[in-house]
Design a protein around this motif. Structure first.
Motif, PDB file in Angstrom:
ATOM      1  N   UNK A 349       0.859  -1.199   0.000  1.00 50.31           N
ATOM      2  CA  UNK A 349       0.000   0.000   0.000  1.00 50.31           C
ATOM      3  C   UNK A 349       0.887   1.239   0.000  1.00 50.31           C
ATOM      4  N   UNK A 350       0.733   2.092  -0.974  1.00 44.18           N
ATOM      5  CA  UNK A 350       1.551   3.306  -1.037  1.00 44.18           C
ATOM      6  C   UNK A 350       0.624   4.507  -0.939  1.00 44.18           C
ATOM      7  N   UNK A 351       0.864   5.319   0.077  1.00 45.15           N
ATOM      8  CA  UNK A 351      -0.008   6.470   0.317  1.00 45.15           C
ATOM      9  C   UNK A 351       0.822   7.737   0.234  1.00 45.15           C
ATOM     10  N   UNK A 352       0.400   8.643  -0.644  1.00 47.11           N
ATOM     11  CA  UNK A 352       1.159   9.869  -0.878  1.00 47.11           C
ATOM     12  C   UNK A 352       0.524  11.083  -0.244  1.00 47.11           C
ATOM     13  N   UNK A 358      -1.687   5.107  -4.162  1.00 49.19           N
ATOM     14  CA  UNK A 358      -1.201   4.913  -5.535  1.00 49.19           C
ATOM     15  C   UNK A 358      -2.242   4.138  -6.348  1.00 49.19           C
ATOM     16  N   UNK A 359      -2.945   3.255  -5.681  1.00 50.45           N
ATOM     17  CA  UNK A 359      -4.024   2.519  -6.377  1.00 50.45           C
ATOM     18  C   UNK A 359      -5.036   3.498  -6.966  1.00 50.45           C
ATOM     19  N   UNK A 360      -5.392   4.529  -6.165  1.00 53.62           N
ATOM     20  CA  UNK A 360      -6.368   5.524  -6.665  1.00 53.62           C
ATOM     21  C   UNK A 360      -5.752   6.312  -7.827  1.00 53.62           C
ATOM     22  N   UNK A 361      -4.481   6.699  -7.648  1.00 52.20           N
ATOM     23  CA  UNK A 361      -3.821   7.478  -8.705  1.00 52.20           C
ATOM     24  C   UNK A 361      -3.744   6.671 -10.006  1.00 52.20           C
ATOM     25  N   UNK A 376       2.161  13.570  -6.858  1.00 50.64           N
ATOM     26  CA  UNK A 376       1.476  13.297  -5.589  1.00 50.64           C
ATOM     27  C   UNK A 376       2.262  12.360  -4.677  1.00 50.64           C
ATOM     28  N   UNK A 377       3.418  11.896  -5.155  1.00 48.86           N
ATOM     29  CA  UNK A 377       4.229  10.966  -4.362  1.00 48.86           C
ATOM     30  C   UNK A 377       5.666  11.491  -4.312  1.00 48.86           C
ATOM     31  N   UNK A 378       5.905  12.499  -3.451  1.00 45.62           N
ATOM     32  CA  UNK A 378       7.219  13.167  -3.442  1.00 45.62           C
ATOM     33  C   UNK A 378       8.348  12.214  -3.054  1.00 45.62           C
ATOM     34  N   UNK A 379       9.450  12.365  -3.728  1.00 39.67           N
ATOM     35  CA  UNK A 379      10.654  11.572  -3.437  1.00 39.67           C
ATOM     36  C   UNK A 379      10.385  10.072  -3.350  1.00 39.67           C
ATOM     37  N   UNK A 380       9.418   9.634  -4.147  1.00 37.91           N
ATOM     38  CA  UNK A 380       9.187   8.194  -4.326  1.00 37.91           C
ATOM     39  C   UNK A 380       9.587   7.881  -5.773  1.00 37.91           C
ATOM     40  N   UNK A 381      10.422   6.906  -5.942  1.00 33.11           N
ATOM     41  CA  UNK A 381      10.935   6.596  -7.281  1.00 33.11           C
ATOM     42  C   UNK A 381      10.707   5.115  -7.584  1.00 33.11           C
TER      43      UNK A 381
END
Ligand code: NAP
Length: 494
Positions: A349-352, A358-361, A376-381
């Motif tokens: 589960x990734x929440x930004x 991320x599922x919604x995005x 919407x997901x800062x500094x996530x690569x």
């Protein structure tokens, strides 16, 4: 962000190792890699089925900065590749940064402290300024939605979870699926099994490859003659680009590929028209992965091997039952049915920002700027993210490009004294439109494959050449990003 940002990498496969080496080489000292396995290697640790080897030549399927001259054959077997990964990780000292047995189940962004909290299934937690998700596209085994799958009374396993305790000698084995993995393990299994039934849903286009060990003079020349190794790598790079050209232009160059494949397959199947008709692919050359094997078709011609093209209706305790009512009795069922490629890093589960997941995005399909960053997901690569798979080249070329791009992003954050970096939504959307546009007219759009999601959108592949991806990622444009100020940053909650 402090002098040394805390960077967490999830996944210790080729992507994670490349990212750690790149960051370390550029002065990022606080880098840790988490992996669910009991050692590094990712897909090359898990996929140890008989015959497992890379179908991309090793001189290209290896890091540009860690070239080897001692590969034993053109396309190395799994154990050689895993040993190479271990050797490189040791050589560059990133093996010390790895923690194994960590099943990451969530990453959540805290806007106040501008940090990520990464959680594991066993309750452990990490705080990080940046997270790199290097879990790949091909790591969650997919089982077919065949009714009664659990009813089978014998032994059943997936190719990526090979049951090495299961002795196949003399037994009745059923293999479901005829993709790149099955094409490698069926020939050795056919030699052991008493009877082998192969269930094919769609045929493949084949190109020749015996992949024997290099003859001694060739091995010697690669090892000793200056330039031979580098030449081979360059040659294979351009060969890969030619394959991509065939896929990009199915009505022209692609016809040459189709002709070559047709001649090869007809030669291998000479005298067996019935088998040829059964397994012939009826879709555009290159739409699915073109498979390089000189062993597959001869294996299907063995007297103990049967190819079944009738659809499987259900699984019975005795074996798969096809639509014609026949139950194909088996002691062992092996699923060569591939991976949940549309899932990417899920079920993590990734929440930004603002608690958006991320599922919604990705409700309308996965997308990321150059496959790396998501608004919407800062500094996530991401590494090996959406639209970065290759059908013609080597994924390592892409992973190295991604590692360097991520390093540039983090360097920009450091230089500007910012807290985090985020791609601009308009930039990402425009790039995504351009990527999708470039698929038009290519072979990839002409059949169903694991490259597409349920809507038909191609979500895994890069639409062009390796050199184009390298050019697109070569220099990060700061104008494509917003930097989040560090001024208002609060300390992370304990
Ligand atoms: P795959 O290419 O997705 O093949 C899965 C196979 O299972 C296909 O033949 C598919 O048929 C069949 N299948 C799926 N669902 C089925 C169902 N419900 N009933 C019957 N058959 C079903 O998976 P893979 O072979 O594991 O390879 C996946 C990818 O991994 C490859 O494309 C490649 O990128 C990578 N790989 C690389 C290497 C390497 O050497 N580097 C080796 C192995 C794999 P359809 O074709 O009809 O869908």
């Amino acid at each position: 962000m402090s002098e040394q940002p805390r960077i967490l990498i999830i996944g210790a496969g080729f992507g994670g190792i490349a990212a750690a080496i790149e960051l370390q080489a550029h002065g990022f000292a606080d880098v840790e890699i988490l992996d669910r396995g009991d050692g590094l290697g990712g897909t090359w640790r898990f996929n140890d089925y008989p015959g497992a080897a890379c179908d991309v030549p090793s001189h290209l399927y290896s890091y540009s900065f860690a070239q080897r001259r001692d590969w034993t054959r053109l396309c190395s077997p799994q154990d050689e590749i895993l040993a190479y990964q271990e050797e490189v990780a040791r050589e560059f000292g990133v093996d010390r940064r790895m923690t194994f047995g960590v099943e990451v189940d969530g990453c959540s962004w805290d806007a106040a402290s501008a940090t990520w909290t990464v959680t594991a299934a066993d309750g452990r937690r990490w705080e990080a300024d940046a997270v790199i998700v290097a879990t790949g596209q091909l790591h969650r085994p997919a089982f077919p939605p065949i009714p009664g799958l659990e009813d089978f009374a014998g032994t059943a396993f997936h190719s990526a979870e090979w049951d090495h305790a299961c002795d196949l000698r003399g037994r009745r084995v059923a293999v479901i699926g005829t993709g790149a993995s099955a094409v490698q393990f069926v020939p050795p299994v056919a030699e052991e099994a008493g009877h082998l039934t192969v269930f094919q849903r769609t045929g493949n286009w084949f190109m020749p490859r015996r992949n024997r060990s290099y003859p001694a003079p060739v091995a010697w020349a690669i090892r000793r003659v200056p330039g031979v190794q580098a030449f081979r790598r360059r040659f294979m790079y351009h060969y890969g680009e030619t394959l991509t050209m065939m896929i990009r232009h199915p009505r022209t160059v692609g016809l040459l590929g189709r002709l070559r494949s047709t001649l090869f397959m007809r030669w291998q199947l000479r005298g067996d028209d019935a088998l040829r008709r059964k397994l012939w692919p009826h879709y555009t050359f290159g739409c699915k992965r073109v498979l390089f094997s000189s062993m597959w078709l001869p294996a299907l011609r063995r007297p103990n091997v049967e190819l079944v093209t009738e659809r499987i209706e259900r699984m019975t305790p005795a074996g798969p039952q096809t639509q014609d009512g026949v139950v194909h009795e088996a002691d062992v069922v092996i699923y060569g049915t591939g991976f949940k490629t549309a899932d990417f890093m899920f079920p993590m589960e990734i929440t930004g920002e603002r608690g958006a997941s991320l599922r919604e995005a990705w409700a309308d399909g996965p997308h990321a700027h150059l496959g790396i960053t998501v608004p919407g997901f800062p500094s996530l690569f991401l590494m090996y993210g959406p639209n970065t798979n290759t059908s013609g080249g080597s994924i390592l070329v892409y992973l190295e490009a991604q590692a360097a791009y991520i390093r540039q992003a983090l360097a920009l954050v450091r230089e500007r004294g910012a807290a985090a970096i985020e791609v601009r939504p308009d930039v990402e959307a425009a790039a995504d439109r351009a990527v999708q546009q470039r698929f038009q007219g290519t072979a990839w759009t002409r059949c169903d494959s694991w490259y597409r999601d349920e809507s038909g959108r191609i979500i895994t592949n890069w639409p062009g050449y390796m050199r184009e991806y390298e050019a697109a990622t070569h220099a990060l444009d700061p104008a494509d990003f917003e930097l989040l100020p560090a001024a208002d940053r609060e300390p992370a909650a304990a």
